[in-house]
Scaffold this motif. Structure first.
Motif, PDB file in Angstrom:
ATOM      1  N   MET A   1       0.653  -1.036   0.094  1.00 31.97           N
ATOM      2  CA  MET A   1      -0.001  -0.029   0.106  1.00 31.97           C
ATOM      3  C   MET A   1       0.952   1.186  -0.040  1.00 31.97           C
ATOM      4  N   LYS A   2       0.533   2.111  -0.872  1.00 33.25           N
ATOM      5  CA  LYS A   2       1.416   3.393  -1.035  1.00 33.25           C
ATOM      6  C   LYS A   2       0.991   4.315   0.444  1.00 33.25           C
ATOM      7  N   LYS A   3       2.341   4.894   0.564  1.00 35.03           N
ATOM      8  CA  LYS A   3       2.096   5.757   1.943  1.00 35.03           C
ATOM      9  C   LYS A   3       2.615   7.167   1.332  1.00 35.03           C
ATOM     10  N   TYR A   4       1.619   8.002   1.697  1.00 38.79           N
ATOM     11  CA  TYR A   4       1.811   9.492   1.381  1.00 38.79           C
ATOM     12  C   TYR A   4       2.555  10.192   2.716  1.00 38.79           C
ATOM     13  N   LYS A   5       3.466  11.037   2.245  1.00 35.96           N
ATOM     14  CA  LYS A   5       4.244  12.099   2.895  1.00 35.96           C
ATOM     15  C   LYS A   5       3.300  12.804   4.117  1.00 35.96           C
ATOM     16  N   LYS A   6       2.175  13.284   3.341  1.00 35.87           N
ATOM     17  CA  LYS A   6       0.907  13.985   4.047  1.00 35.87           C
ATOM     18  C   LYS A   6      -0.218  13.919   3.053  1.00 35.87           C
ATOM     19  N   ILE A   7      -1.397  14.047   3.836  1.00 39.08           N
ATOM     20  CA  ILE A   7      -2.665  14.018   3.085  1.00 39.08           C
ATOM     21  C   ILE A   7      -3.360  15.499   3.739  1.00 39.08           C
ATOM     22  N   TYR A   8      -3.605  16.315   2.976  1.00 38.64           N
ATOM     23  CA  TYR A   8      -4.319  17.427   3.197  1.00 38.64           C
ATOM     24  C   TYR A   8      -5.819  17.442   3.488  1.00 38.64           C
ATOM     25  N   ILE A   9      -6.433  17.851   4.439  1.00 39.69           N
ATOM     26  CA  ILE A   9      -7.836  17.599   4.608  1.00 39.69           C
ATOM     27  C   ILE A   9      -8.217  18.992   5.165  1.00 39.69           C
ATOM     28  N   GLU A  10      -9.204  19.671   4.316  1.00 33.49           N
ATOM     29  CA  GLU A  10      -9.779  20.824   4.460  1.00 33.49           C
ATOM     30  C   GLU A  10     -11.026  20.850   5.402  1.00 33.49           C
ATOM     31  N   ILE A  11     -10.791  21.243   6.350  1.00 29.87           N
ATOM     32  CA  ILE A  11     -11.997  20.993   7.428  1.00 29.87           C
ATOM     33  C   ILE A  11     -13.129  22.102   7.372  1.00 29.87           C
ATOM     34  N   THR A  12     -12.630  23.172   6.734  1.00 31.82           N
ATOM     35  CA  THR A  12     -13.326  24.161   6.525  1.00 31.82           C
ATOM     36  C   THR A  12     -12.810  25.212   5.256  1.00 31.82           C
ATOM     37  N   ASN A  13     -13.658  25.757   4.527  1.00 33.96           N
ATOM     38  CA  ASN A  13     -13.404  26.567   3.559  1.00 33.96           C
ATOM     39  C   ASN A  13     -13.569  28.134   3.953  1.00 33.96           C
ATOM     40  N   ASN A  14     -13.931  28.297   5.043  1.00 43.96           N
ATOM     41  CA  ASN A  14     -14.393  29.565   5.555  1.00 43.96           C
ATOM     42  C   ASN A  14     -13.080  30.095   6.070  1.00 43.96           C
ATOM     43  N   VAL A  44      -8.139   7.179   5.431  1.00 38.21           N
ATOM     44  CA  VAL A  44      -6.692   7.597   4.973  1.00 38.21           C
ATOM     45  C   VAL A  44      -5.631   6.905   6.158  1.00 38.21           C
ATOM     46  N   LYS A  45      -6.009   6.585   7.336  1.00 35.76           N
ATOM     47  CA  LYS A  45      -5.109   6.413   8.186  1.00 35.76           C
ATOM     48  C   LYS A  45      -3.995   5.193   8.013  1.00 35.76           C
ATOM     49  N   ASP A  46      -4.211   4.431   6.871  1.00 38.69           N
ATOM     50  CA  ASP A  46      -3.152   3.427   6.465  1.00 38.69           C
ATOM     51  C   ASP A  46      -2.356   3.904   5.347  1.00 38.69           C
ATOM     52  N   TYR A  47      -2.706   5.235   4.938  1.00 30.82           N
ATOM     53  CA  TYR A  47      -2.075   5.782   3.709  1.00 30.82           C
ATOM     54  C   TYR A  47      -1.114   6.858   4.161  1.00 30.82           C
ATOM     55  N   THR A  48      -1.088   7.282   5.372  1.00 26.33           N
ATOM     56  CA  THR A  48      -0.178   8.501   5.754  1.00 26.33           C
ATOM     57  C   THR A  48      -0.054   8.346   7.531  1.00 26.33           C
ATOM     58  N   ASP A  49       0.923   9.180   7.797  1.00 33.85           N
ATOM     59  CA  ASP A  49       0.984   9.376   9.203  1.00 33.85           C
ATOM     60  C   ASP A  49       0.763  10.653   9.528  1.00 33.85           C
ATOM     61  N   TYR A  50       0.719  11.454   8.805  1.00 34.33           N
ATOM     62  CA  TYR A  50       0.487  13.035   8.892  1.00 34.33           C
ATOM     63  C   TYR A  50      -0.462  13.688   8.030  1.00 34.33           C
ATOM     64  N   ILE A  51      -1.320  14.371   8.728  1.00 37.46           N
ATOM     65  CA  ILE A  51      -2.604  14.836   7.743  1.00 37.46           C
ATOM     66  C   ILE A  51      -2.141  16.372   8.434  1.00 37.46           C
ATOM     67  N   TYR A  52      -2.689  17.248   7.253  1.00 33.12           N
ATOM     68  CA  TYR A  52      -2.499  18.709   6.990  1.00 33.12           C
ATOM     69  C   TYR A  52      -3.871  19.228   7.142  1.00 33.12           C
ATOM     70  N   LEU A  53      -4.062  20.042   8.123  1.00 34.10           N
ATOM     71  CA  LEU A  53      -5.693  20.700   8.198  1.00 34.10           C
ATOM     72  C   LEU A  53      -5.588  22.104   7.415  1.00 34.10           C
ATOM     73  N   HIS A  54      -5.433  22.039   6.152  1.00 32.92           N
ATOM     74  CA  HIS A  54      -5.405  23.184   5.342  1.00 32.92           C
ATOM     75  C   HIS A  54      -5.364  22.712   3.682  1.00 32.92           C
ATOM     76  N   ILE A  55      -6.275  23.599   3.294  1.00 35.19           N
ATOM     77  CA  ILE A  55      -6.199  23.917   1.736  1.00 35.19           C
ATOM     78  C   ILE A  55      -6.582  25.287   1.738  1.00 35.19           C
ATOM     79  N   LYS A  56      -7.759  25.457   1.924  1.00 33.06           N
ATOM     80  CA  LYS A  56      -8.297  26.896   2.031  1.00 33.06           C
ATOM     81  C   LYS A  56      -9.060  26.999   3.383  1.00 33.06           C
TER      82      LYS A  56
END
Length: 277
Positions: A1-14, A44-56
């Motif tokens: 299974m591919k592991k990403y360095k990070k996965i961005y999750i946008e929890i709000t776009n406000n 996503v838990k098996d695809y990365t160790d780090y999530i980034y709470l940011h896009i917008k």
């Protein structure tokens, strides 16, 4: 299974500001629910160790930000978040208790004439323990040389942290300079958010290789710069991530990145490729 360095999750776009370096959101405004967030974590838990709470958006305006961070802890995920810093005085102490929080990036160019903006942020950071890395982020203009506003901010950092002339010179000339056991000053050139109306160029991209993005409505995009979901690969709320990644569209886009010849219009127009040369 591919592991990403990070996965961005946008929890709000406000957002509570309107900064010049951030492009307008052209999507429906939404805050992600705690249930939606947990659905994503499970997938996503098996695809990365780090999530980034940011896009917008500004993550600290989410009314359940602490619950979201605690939920990430349940899934053994480390969280990095990017903030304009305006709400740090309110949240600094309680954020410190969230074991999942790994790093806070603070865009100091969000100042927007807010009285004592930097001072309030610096005071708030004093409440955050050393296990959490703090990055003061400066956006310069066309080169890494400091512009007038960046120079003013560096002077405020120098005065508050009583920095030596040598450290200040490093900040002016280099990136990611440590000024404290857990505080860094980093800078980068301000870039243009991609638009399909821009000039098309070839080039390499780390999208789908080191990271992916998930917008607040669940849309999976190849990178964090697709802020309006113009290259949708699927929806995490209705599909499994493995199925999204195995789609022909996803594989074709990934190969086009590797070949330095992006096949999507938005990706062809993205100037971030220039930074990877």
């Amino acid at each position: 299974m591919k592991k990403y360095k990070k996965i961005y999750i946008e929890i709000t776009n406000n957002c509570n500001l309107n900064c010049s370096f951030c492009s307008p959101v052209q999507r429906k405004r939404k805050n992600m629910t705690l249930e939606e967030f947990e659905t994503i974590l499970k997938k996503v838990k098996d695809y990365t160790d780090y999530i980034y709470l940011h896009i917008k958006g500004e993550p600290l305006i989410h009314h359940q930000i602490i619950d979201l961070l605690k939920k990430a802890e349940e899934y053994n995920l480390k969280v990095n978040l990017t903030t304009n810093g305006t709400l740090l005085p309110k949240y600094a102490k309680i954020l410190s208790s969230c074991k999942s929080l790994n790093k806070i990036n603070i865009s100091l160019h969000s100042e927007n004439n807010i009285p004592n903006y930097c001072g309030k942020i610096f005071d708030s950071v004093k409440e955050i323990p050393e296990r959490i890395t703090i990055i003061y982020r400066l956006w310069t203009l066309k080169s890494n040389d400091l512009d007038k506003k960046s120079t003013e901010i560096v002077e405020k950092i120098k005065k508050y942290y009583n920095l030596s002339p040598d450290v200040v010179e490093k900040i002016k000339k280099e990136k990611n300079i440590k000024i404290n056991p857990h505080i860094y000053v980093d800078k980068d050139n301000e870039f243009t958010w991609p638009s399909i109306t821009d000039e098309q160029t070839k080039g390499y991209c780390y999208g789908l290789k080191t990271h992916i993005g998930i917008l607040v409505d669940g849309t999976v995009v190849p990178c964090c710069l697709d802020s309006n979901g113009l290259v949708p690969l699927g929806n995490i709320f209705t599909e499994e991530l493995k199925d999204i990644l195995n789609k022909e569209k996803t594989k074709r886009l990934q190969k086009s990145f590797q070949d330095r010849n992006p096949c999507e219009e938005l990706c062809k127009s993205c100037t971030f490729k220039e930074k990877l040369k």
